[in-house]
Design an enzyme around this catalytic site. Structure first.
Site, PDB file in Angstrom:
ATOM      1  N   LYS A 184       1.034   4.117  -2.892  1.00  0.00           N
ATOM      2  CA  LYS A 184       0.694   5.517  -2.601  1.00  0.00           C
ATOM      3  C   LYS A 184       1.889   6.444  -2.874  1.00  0.00           C
ATOM      4  O   LYS A 184       1.712   7.577  -3.335  1.00  0.00           O
ATOM      5  CB  LYS A 184       0.195   5.652  -1.159  1.00  0.00           C
ATOM      6  CG  LYS A 184      -1.140   4.929  -0.891  1.00  0.00           C
ATOM      7  CD  LYS A 184      -2.251   5.398  -1.804  1.00  0.00           C
ATOM      8  CE  LYS A 184      -3.618   4.896  -1.390  1.00  0.00           C
ATOM      9  NZ  LYS A 184      -4.684   5.315  -2.328  1.00  0.00           N
ATOM     10  N   TYR A 194       0.834  -1.211   0.000  1.00  0.00           N
ATOM     11  CA  TYR A 194       0.000   0.000   0.000  1.00  0.00           C
ATOM     12  C   TYR A 194       0.875   1.271   0.000  1.00  0.00           C
ATOM     13  O   TYR A 194       0.637   2.211  -0.767  1.00  0.00           O
ATOM     14  CB  TYR A 194      -0.897  -0.049   1.232  1.00  0.00           C
ATOM     15  CG  TYR A 194      -1.904   1.052   1.381  1.00  0.00           C
ATOM     16  CD1 TYR A 194      -3.103   1.038   0.662  1.00  0.00           C
ATOM     17  CD2 TYR A 194      -1.685   2.114   2.263  1.00  0.00           C
ATOM     18  CE1 TYR A 194      -4.044   2.047   0.830  1.00  0.00           C
ATOM     19  CE2 TYR A 194      -2.617   3.121   2.436  1.00  0.00           C
ATOM     20  CZ  TYR A 194      -3.797   3.085   1.717  1.00  0.00           C
ATOM     21  OH  TYR A 194      -4.722   4.092   1.882  1.00  0.00           O
TER      22      TYR A 194
END
Ligand code: NAP
Length: 250
Positions: free
Chosen positions: A159, A155
């Site tokens: 990002k 993640y």
């Protein structure tokens, strides 16, 4: 802020932050195409809510990690409203695990939805935005992409990738009147954070200078501003909406 005559696509708009962004853009006058994945998604009810407010809206089910689905999402937008002015790359998933236990599948899926999805959607709308010489691409990154987080290597990488992607889009299309910016939310009160244990939430709040989790509205207000004419001279930026949390780390 007035987004009348603007057409926006909001990905992952069925619930959480995306739903609030879709409703906010509609409130300030935009026509909103609300995207989500899966037949069971409440995305249709978001479009109905916008219509009940007197706005125009369409719900389109599509997986942002699929090139053909994204092409259909943009085609349906153009068929219905003739143009697309604003893209909000909001769809995102997490599949948390420590690196030593993280599967190839969990790495690939998180990168596919969060990062490749943003690329596919931006590529598909840019063709139209370049012709009209106006556009706004706003991607929802995360504080985790700035500071890292144990258990979220996939993640955090996706990002952080959103941030590099945003800065590149900004440079590639600046001359065409198109801006690209990212928003890096901290901890926002959604289903995702409601699942955290109370003790952990209290510890997190101690790390937030403002002392509380944000609301989806805090993110939506920032999106509406970056989508507006008033934000025309802002591009390639990462706006933290995190109660000061990233500032405490960086
Ligand atoms: P959420 O409640 O889980 O909502 C995400 C939405 O994206 C859901 O409606 C989901 O659909 C949809 N989605 C998932 N995969 C998709 C795909 N492949 N194609 C299209 N739509 C898809 O998450 P949220 O908390 O509102 O987060 C929204 C964004 O903000 C995400 O990018 C997230 O990473 C980011 N963010 C959130 C926080 C936070 O504290 N909540 C903090 C920082 C950043 P389903 O319901 O069908 O799964």
């Amino acid at each position: 802020m007035n987004l009348s005559n603007r057409v926006a696509i909001v990905t992952g708009g069925g619930r959480g932050i995306g739903r609030t962004i879709a409703l906010k853009l509609a409130e300030v006058g935009a026509t909103v195409v609300v995207n989500d994945i899966g037949e069971a998604s409440p995305v249709g009810s978001v479009a109905e809510e916008i219509k009940a407010m007197g706005g125009q809206s369409l719900a389109v089910l599509a997986d942002v990690s699929s090139s053909s689905d994204v092409a259909r999402l943009v085609e349906e937008t153009i068929a219905a409203y003739g143009k697309v002015d604003i893209l909000v790359n909001n769809a995102g998933i997490a599949r948390d695990q420590l690196i030593i236990r993280m599967s190839d599948e969990d790495w690939d899926r998180v990168l596919s939805v969060n990062l490749k999805g943003a690329f596919l959607c931006a590529r598909a709308v840019l063709r139209h935005m370049i012709k009209q010489r106006w556009g706004r691409i706003i991607s929802i990154a995360s504080i985790v992409g700035l500071v890292g987080n144990p258990g979220q290597a996939n993640y955090a990488s996706a990002k952080a990738g959103i941030i590099g992607f945003t800065r590149t889009v900004a440079k590639e299309v600046a001359a065409r009147g198109i801006t690209a910016n990212a928003i890096a939310p901290g901890f926002i009160d959604t289903e995702m954070t409601q699942r955290l244990e109370e003790d952990w939430k209290q510890q997190l709040k101690k790390q937030i200078p403002l002392g509380y989790f944000g609301s989806p509205c805090d993110v939506a207000e920032a999106v509406a501003f970056l989508a507006s004419e008033e934000a025309r001279y802002i591009t390639g930026q990462v706006l933290s909406v995190d109660g000061g949390m990233a500032g405490a780390w960086l």
